[in-house]
Design a protein around this motif. Structure first.
Motif, PDB file in Angstrom:
ATOM      1  N   GLN A  88       0.825  -1.209   0.000  1.00 15.67           N
ATOM      2  CA  GLN A  88       0.000   0.000   0.000  1.00 15.67           C
ATOM      3  C   GLN A  88       0.856   1.256   0.000  1.00 15.67           C
ATOM      4  O   GLN A  88       0.545   2.230  -0.671  1.00 15.67           O
ATOM      5  N   ILE A  89       1.945   1.228   0.740  1.00 18.85           N
ATOM      6  CA  ILE A  89       2.835   2.390   0.811  1.00 18.85           C
ATOM      7  C   ILE A  89       3.523   2.615  -0.531  1.00 18.85           C
ATOM      8  O   ILE A  89       3.726   3.756  -0.949  1.00 18.85           O
ATOM      9  N   LEU A  90       3.886   1.543  -1.210  1.00 19.49           N
ATOM     10  CA  LEU A  90       4.637   1.642  -2.454  1.00 19.49           C
ATOM     11  C   LEU A  90       3.778   1.989  -3.668  1.00 19.49           C
ATOM     12  O   LEU A  90       4.311   2.395  -4.704  1.00 19.49           O
ATOM     13  N   ILE A  91       2.470   1.818  -3.564  1.00 18.61           N
ATOM     14  CA  ILE A  91       1.587   2.161  -4.678  1.00 18.61           C
ATOM     15  C   ILE A  91       1.476   3.681  -4.739  1.00 18.61           C
ATOM     16  O   ILE A  91       1.054   4.325  -3.780  1.00 18.61           O
ATOM     17  N   PRO A  92       1.856   4.263  -5.859  1.00 19.58           N
ATOM     18  CA  PRO A  92       1.843   5.724  -5.942  1.00 19.58           C
ATOM     19  C   PRO A  92       0.420   6.289  -5.999  1.00 19.58           C
ATOM     20  O   PRO A  92      -0.502   5.644  -6.490  1.00 19.58           O
ATOM     21  N   TYR A  93       0.278   7.508  -5.498  1.00 16.84           N
ATOM     22  CA  TYR A  93      -0.995   8.216  -5.559  1.00 16.84           C
ATOM     23  C   TYR A  93      -1.248   8.637  -7.002  1.00 16.84           C
ATOM     24  O   TYR A  93      -0.333   9.078  -7.704  1.00 16.84           O
ATOM     25  N   VAL A  94      -2.479   8.495  -7.452  1.00 16.85           N
ATOM     26  CA  VAL A  94      -2.866   8.909  -8.793  1.00 16.85           C
ATOM     27  C   VAL A  94      -4.003   9.912  -8.659  1.00 16.85           C
ATOM     28  O   VAL A  94      -5.050   9.605  -8.094  1.00 16.85           O
ATOM     29  N   SER A  95      -3.783  11.120  -9.180  1.00 18.65           N
ATOM     30  CA  SER A  95      -4.818  12.144  -9.121  1.00 18.65           C
ATOM     31  C   SER A  95      -5.941  11.796 -10.102  1.00 18.65           C
ATOM     32  O   SER A  95      -5.774  10.955 -11.001  1.00 18.65           O
ATOM     33  N   ASP A  96      -7.068  12.451  -9.955  1.00 13.81           N
ATOM     34  CA  ASP A  96      -8.193  12.223 -10.866  1.00 13.81           C
ATOM     35  C   ASP A  96      -7.801  12.569 -12.305  1.00 13.81           C
ATOM     36  O   ASP A  96      -8.192  11.886 -13.248  1.00 13.81           O
ATOM     37  N   GLU A 105      -6.218  10.488 -17.756  1.00 16.17           N
ATOM     38  CA  GLU A 105      -5.252  10.301 -18.849  1.00 16.17           C
ATOM     39  C   GLU A 105      -4.968   8.819 -19.081  1.00 16.17           C
ATOM     40  O   GLU A 105      -4.880   8.365 -20.229  1.00 16.17           O
ATOM     41  N   ILE A 106      -4.825   8.074 -18.004  1.00 19.43           N
ATOM     42  CA  ILE A 106      -4.575   6.626 -18.116  1.00 19.43           C
ATOM     43  C   ILE A 106      -5.754   5.940 -18.792  1.00 19.43           C
ATOM     44  O   ILE A 106      -5.582   5.124 -19.710  1.00 19.43           O
ATOM     45  N   GLU A 107      -6.956   6.290 -18.370  1.00 22.48           N
ATOM     46  CA  GLU A 107      -8.154   5.681 -18.960  1.00 22.48           C
ATOM     47  C   GLU A 107      -8.318   6.067 -20.426  1.00 22.48           C
ATOM     48  O   GLU A 107      -8.746   5.260 -21.250  1.00 22.48           O
TER      49      GLU A 107
END
Length: 74
Positions: free
Chosen positions: A27-35, A40-42
């Protein structure tokens, strides 16, 4: 309580703690992704529902069992 039972109990307790700590580390290593970044990813890759099931591999059991794949489920 016999020594073997005590050893088994200690082993299982240590396994549980290590499993919990590994999940916390993940959980700590998973980076935060903004909306905005998620959008952009989607836009670039689409949604999971856009992919055919034969293109995907279900890794649930592999993750649950610490990387050990059971022969019964596969």
């Amino acid at each position: 309580m016999e020594i073997l039972e005590l050893k088994a109990l200690i082993k299982e307790s240590v396994r549980e703690v290590l499993r919990e700590e590994r999940l916390l580390l993940c959980q700590i290593l998973i980076p935060y992704v903004s909306d905005e970044e998620q959008g952009e990813i989607e836009a670039e890759f689409g949604f999971p529902s856009d992919y055919n099931n034969d293109e995907l591999i279900d890794m649930t059991n592999w993750v649950k069992h610490g990387g050990q794949i059971s022969q019964a489920g596969n």
